[in-house]
Design a protein around this motif. Structure first.
Motif, PDB file in Angstrom:
ATOM      1  N   ARG A  94       0.809  -0.829   0.184  1.00 36.28           N
ATOM      2  CA  ARG A  94      -0.248   0.340  -0.128  1.00 36.28           C
ATOM      3  C   ARG A  94       1.382   1.277  -0.446  1.00 36.28           C
ATOM      4  O   ARG A  94       0.280   2.107   0.843  1.00 36.28           O
ATOM      5  N   TRP A 126      -5.582   2.022 -11.958  1.00 35.70           N
ATOM      6  CA  TRP A 126      -5.468   1.028 -10.597  1.00 35.70           C
ATOM      7  C   TRP A 126      -4.458  -0.232 -10.926  1.00 35.70           C
ATOM      8  O   TRP A 126      -5.836  -1.229 -10.677  1.00 35.70           O
ATOM      9  N   CYS A 152      -1.765   4.430  -8.743  1.00 34.71           N
ATOM     10  CA  CYS A 152      -1.856   3.500  -7.550  1.00 34.71           C
ATOM     11  C   CYS A 152      -1.164   2.770  -7.113  1.00 34.71           C
ATOM     12  O   CYS A 152      -0.397   2.326  -7.433  1.00 34.71           O
ATOM     13  N   THR A 182      -3.045   2.501  -0.749  1.00 34.75           N
ATOM     14  CA  THR A 182      -4.550   2.246  -1.022  1.00 34.75           C
ATOM     15  C   THR A 182      -5.227   1.545  -0.006  1.00 34.75           C
ATOM     16  O   THR A 182      -3.622   0.832   0.703  1.00 34.75           O
ATOM     17  N   TRP A 218      -4.134   8.639  -0.133  1.00 36.97           N
ATOM     18  CA  TRP A 218      -4.621   7.229   0.387  1.00 36.97           C
ATOM     19  C   TRP A 218      -6.906   7.513   0.291  1.00 36.97           C
ATOM     20  O   TRP A 218      -6.664   8.364   0.481  1.00 36.97           O
ATOM     21  N   GLU A 219      -6.633   6.272  -0.292  1.00 36.81           N
ATOM     22  CA  GLU A 219      -7.788   5.787  -0.938  1.00 36.81           C
ATOM     23  C   GLU A 219      -8.485   4.372   0.302  1.00 36.81           C
ATOM     24  O   GLU A 219      -7.563   3.607   0.242  1.00 36.81           O
TER      25      GLU A 219
END
Length: 416
Positions: free
Chosen positions: A10, A200, A229, A241, A256-257
């Motif tokens: 991440r 992504w 991403c 993420t 961040w998501e």
């Protein structure tokens, strides 16, 4: 999407927080994820049996041979697909960007690729390029579009990662798969469909640092403004993420998501009726934004190309809430309070927005000592709110009734 058994990288590249290319995404706060492909046909059922797990993983979960799974393409004819309606729904929901699965782990492509006939454009009765139609419609409706692309797992291609029931893992040439298949397809996606907001990537697994870096360099070369991403792998990418459906406990620095579902699956499953409530989804959006994140909320269209009515209902309700209270989220940053039960805050300049999930029956709230002198209930009855600092913190009283059943908002200001 990721399976629970896979650890996801991440990471976010050093210095990304100062990169102004991300400003639109930082301000957007809310996007639409679309998981769609051949897995919408079995919709969680294979040979009459319910297959456990998320819908788009049915090929792996049931260990379906390529020879049995790939003929689903001959049945894929989503005559109800309407790119204009999909984009219009995202806009009605208050979402600022869309990410769609151009190629998921089953290897089937929603775009016209010269690298394979295993695509909606070349291998189905539908015979149309879904990605092109969606890209054209996003331009017409001023909606940013990004592409999910599975760069490691591909259960259709012999050298892709993951399919050990058809192919001998020890004999795979994964490097050739990256160089001769993945890179050309990424080039197609970033060349043939106009401006792309983001790529992504997903489930990096064993991808090497060099392979991740070369993919990143290819994206930057073809479209310098296209965000990448962090699931590209090896702590590379423009933003991080969380794990799926995972909201941090407190504020998190950086970009961040949170990718998340409305029920339990990403790809459509006929038997998944565990829908989150409208209130829960609105409060999750607020919670994520209050901690500095972005919410990427998923829909899984049916094999006909219809977004389930339960998803439509929830998105439209979220859009109605954002129509009233969007100023408290769009363009904001993490607020000073995230750890008070039933309340979250965001900040924009000197203004703090207090989001209240559980409105006080007596019309009084006590908060930590926030730097505020005046308070206004957005959408309230116009009553003057009493603001008093005390040893207990900041006391707001005379709030009146709750303006919203899901989440009410109070604007806090400091006198000049």
């Amino acid at each position: 999407m990721q399976d629970a058994s896979i650890q996801v990288d991440r990471g976010q590249r050093p210095g990304a927080e100062q990169d102004t290319r991300l400003d639109w995404w930082r301000d957007a706060k809310f996007g639409l994820f679309i998981h769609w492909g051949l897995y919408a046909i079995p919709a969680g059922v294979w040979r009459g049996e319910h297959v456990p797990g998320i819908g788009e993983w049915i090929m792996l979960r049931a260990r379906i041979p390529v020879a049995e799974y790939s003929p689903l393409a001959e049945q894929f004819n989503p005559v109800a697909f309407d790119a204009r309606a999909w984009v219009a729904l995202a806009k009605a929901a208050g979402q600022k960007y869309i990410v769609i699965t151009s190629k998921h782990h089953d290897g089937f492509c929603l775009f016209d690729s010269a690298e394979t006939d295993y695509s909606v454009a070349r291998g189905t009765p539908f015979g149309r390029d879904v990605i092109r139609e969606l890209a054209d419609e996003c331009r017409r409706q001023d909606m940013r579009l990004g592409f999910y692309y599975s760069q490691t797992q591909d259960w259709y291609q012999p050298d892709g990662d993951g399919n050990d029931w058809d192919y001998d893992e020890s004999q795979k040439d994964f490097a050739a798969y990256i160089d001769s298949y993945v890179k050309p397809q990424v080039r197609e996606l970033l060349t043939n469909y106009g401006d792309v907001a983001l790529i992504w990537f997903d489930t990096p697994k064993g991808i090497t640092e060099r392979q991740s870096r070369e993919l990143l360099e290819l994206c930057n070369e073809l479209q310098p403004d296209c965000l990448v991403c962090g699931r590209l792998g090896n702590t590379l990418g423009d933003y991080a993420t969380t794990n799926d459906n995972t909201i941090p406990a407190g504020a998190v620095p950086g970009d961040w998501e949170v990718p998340a579902t409305m029920n339990d699956t990403w790809g459509f499953k006929t038997h998944d009726h565990n829908w989150k409530s409208i209130a829960d989804l609105i409060q999750k959006l607020v919670d994520i934004v209050s901690k500095g994140g972005v919410y990427l909320l998923n829909v899984g269209p049916t094999a006909l190309g219809e977004i389930p009515p339960e998803s439509v209902e929830r998105l439209e309700a979220m859009g109605a809430w954002l129509e009233r209270y969007g100023e408290s989220l769009y363009g904001t940053r993490a607020g000073p309070v995230q750890d008070v039960a039933g309340m979250r805050t965001t900040r924009q300049g000197e203004v703090v927005y207090l989001h209240v999930f559980d409105w006080p029956v007596d019309g009084t709230l006590v908060l930590p000592d926030l730097d505020a002198d005046t308070a206004e209930v957005l959408g309230g009855g116009g009553e003057a709110v009493n603001v008093v600092r005390s040893a207990d913190g900041l006391r707001l009283s005379n709030l009146g009734g709750a303006p919203d059943p899901h989440c009410s908002v109070i604007r806090l200001r400091r006198n000049a």
